[in-house]
Scaffold this active site. Sequence first.
Site, short mmCIF file in Angstrom:
data_model
loop_
_atom_site.label_atom_id
_atom_site.label_comp_id
_atom_site.label_asym_id
_atom_site.label_seq_id
_atom_site.Cartn_x
_atom_site.Cartn_y
_atom_site.Cartn_z
N CYS A 74 0.84 -1.20 0.00
CA CYS A 74 0.00 0.00 0.00
C CYS A 74 0.88 1.26 0.00
O CYS A 74 1.62 1.49 0.96
CB CYS A 74 -0.91 -0.03 1.23
SG CYS A 74 -1.81 1.48 1.53
N CYS A 77 -0.02 3.67 2.79
CA CYS A 77 0.48 3.21 4.08
C CYS A 77 1.94 3.61 4.27
O CYS A 77 2.35 4.01 5.36
CB CYS A 77 0.35 1.70 4.20
SG CYS A 77 -1.34 1.10 4.09
#
Length: 159
Positions: A74, A77
């Site tokens: 991600c 993230c």
Amino acid sequence: MPDMTVPAVLFTLVLLILLGQWLVVRRAKSMQGQPVPDGLARACQYTEMAVDSDLPFEALAGMNVLVAFEAPNCGACRKMAPVLDAIAKRYPGRVCSLSVMEHRSLAQTLRIMGTPTMLLVGNGQIVEVFVGITPLSRLLERLQQSWPDIAPVDTSPVQ
């Protein structure tokens, strides 16, 4: 008259993407006010947070913690990692980072549909849910409102 097929398809796709994002946020916000499941306290007990903290498991049941659900692939993230590190410096032992890949059943129980999703837990209840990239200043403001009795260790200015 020009062919309107391509613009109509693009418009429909944009609407579907916006609807999907709205549903993810709405579903996540439905967790607010819910008690923390036992699985979350147990998962946080075995992370780096527990190593930094001397809290016994019983103390984690009424925990005040910021739980970040992340995925290894991600991009958002990875952008949130420095923000979470800054919060962890201010509030040692109060940031728990969990992978949705390793904690699938917990993510399903908590209705996590997108990453990063951060749960602000106060006194064993989910106080607020943040989905996506969230500025450090907003997170710190909400932490101070939710945890008035917990003083930050590092009070350097927010960048």
